[in-house]
Motif scaffolding. Structure first.
Motif, short mmCIF file in Angstrom:
data_model
loop_
_atom_site.label_atom_id
_atom_site.label_comp_id
_atom_site.label_asym_id
_atom_site.label_seq_id
_atom_site.Cartn_x
_atom_site.Cartn_y
_atom_site.Cartn_z
N MET A 1 22.43 54.12 71.80
CA MET A 1 22.42 52.99 70.86
C MET A 1 21.27 53.18 69.88
N ASP A 2 21.56 53.10 68.60
CA ASP A 2 20.51 53.17 67.59
C ASP A 2 19.90 51.79 67.41
N VAL A 3 18.59 51.71 67.51
CA VAL A 3 17.88 50.45 67.38
C VAL A 3 16.88 50.58 66.24
N ASP A 4 16.93 49.63 65.30
CA ASP A 4 16.04 49.71 64.15
C ASP A 4 14.59 49.48 64.53
N LYS A 5 14.35 48.49 65.39
CA LYS A 5 12.98 48.18 65.79
C LYS A 5 12.54 49.11 66.92
N PRO A 6 11.29 49.60 66.88
CA PRO A 6 10.79 50.39 68.02
C PRO A 6 10.80 49.57 69.30
#
Length: 328
Positions: A1-6
């Protein structure tokens, strides 16, 4: 899953444990059970006993004190490392790990600075060294401004400051007589406190006797460069880890606010508390002056929550932000 927030994985230490912690996940999630059983086999080979058999003993209710160090030390590490693997299997990988106290070992293992067998062995050896070398004592959490520790002699003559978690929450450590004197003072002034389920005075001189015996074990331990940023409850952000760090993690006082600052909280992140009680998530929310968005702070399990539901809700909420639907 790509997550924008670290993503930040957070790992707590002694005092957060209880019987049956993680039981619903152990019964219902194959990845969690796989890692708990794998680690338990390692514990059996190293120490000669099963942690899961004790932890999930049906005769031990969740409300009973779980404080035998030979079991609690590895149990905390096992649960946190297993839970981290659950999230990583779902594609949620951290860019930061934050450990406090014993949680530093899980943080190092997830970051690749230690392999999990070495981390678990170090936890087991540490518990044995403290049990055999140190006088029994304890730790007491106080719900009051931490300046009280410095202002009132009953504190600094009988105990040491073990941690400051937020402005009105600190922990002292010491021997039984010293803690009793402090608790009598607090009771007389109607100040809320809680004795933690910890039979030794971590983060104080009361465990200093274990330093040299444990150092002999640490002499054979090598830490590697971590694959992600490591933030320590006692050292702040770390790049070059050394074996001494594994002793300092349980001996030196903790300043959780400084650890949060090292994460640069002004930049949005997702904080996932992988400890047994959600204590670090709560501490983060209480440090209100840092301006953290509480909707980005997630406790996964607590003694009062439905573990499977809680984990699925967290993943679903993060996925919703990314407009994705991961398989659970």
């Amino acid at each position: 899953m790509d997550v924008d927030k670290p993503i930040v994985f957070m790992f707590s230490g002694q005092g957060s444990q209880y019987y049956q912690m993680g039981r619903a996940l152990y019964d219902g999630h194959p990845v969690f059970r796989h890692w708990m059983d794998t680690l338990d086999r390692s514990c059996l080979a190293i120490g000669g006993y099963s942690v899961t058999r004790e932890l999930y003993d049906e005769r031990q209710p969740a409300g009973k004190y779980f404080d035998r160090l030979e079991y609690t030390h590895p149990a905390i590490f096992m649960l946190e490392y297993a839970l981290a693997n659950v999230f990583m299997e779902l594609g949620l990988h951290p860019q930061y790990v934050l450990g406090t106290s014993l949680g530093e070992y899980a943080a190092c293992a997830v970051a690749g600075a230690l392999d999990y067998e070495t981390a678990l062995a170090s936890v087991i050896v540490q518990a044995e060294m403290i049990r055999t070398e140190c006088e029994p004592g304890g730790m007491t959490a106080v719900l009051a401004p931490y300046s009280l520790y410095y202002d009132e002699p009953v504190f600094h003559t009988n105990t040491e400051l073990a941690s400051v978690n937020y402005d009105t929450h600190f922990v002292v450590a010491g021997g039984e007589a010293g803690l009793t004197a402090v608790e009598q003072y607090l009771r007389g002034r109607e100040i809320t406190f809680q004795r933690l389920p910890v039979p030794y005075g971590f983060h104080s001189r009361w465990i200093e006797a274990a330093r040299m015996p444990y150092a002999r074990h640490l002499g054979s331990v090598t830490l590697h460069s971590p694959r992600m940023k490591v933030v320590s409850g006692c050292r702040g952000e770390q790049e070059n880890l050394d074996a001494e760090f594994l002793w300092e993690a349980v001996r030196e006082p903790l300043f959780f606010r400084s650890a949060i600052k090292a994460l640069k909280p002004e930049k949005s992140k997702i904080y996932i508390d992988l400890g047994p009680s959600g204590t670090l998530a709560n501490f983060m929310k209480q440090n209100k002056y840092l301006g953290l968005a509480t909707e980005d702070i997630y406790p996964v399990i607590t003694p009062f929550s439905k573990e499977m539901t809680g984990m699925e809700r967290i993943v679903a909420r993060i996925a919703a932000e990314q407009k994705e639907r991961p398989w659970l």
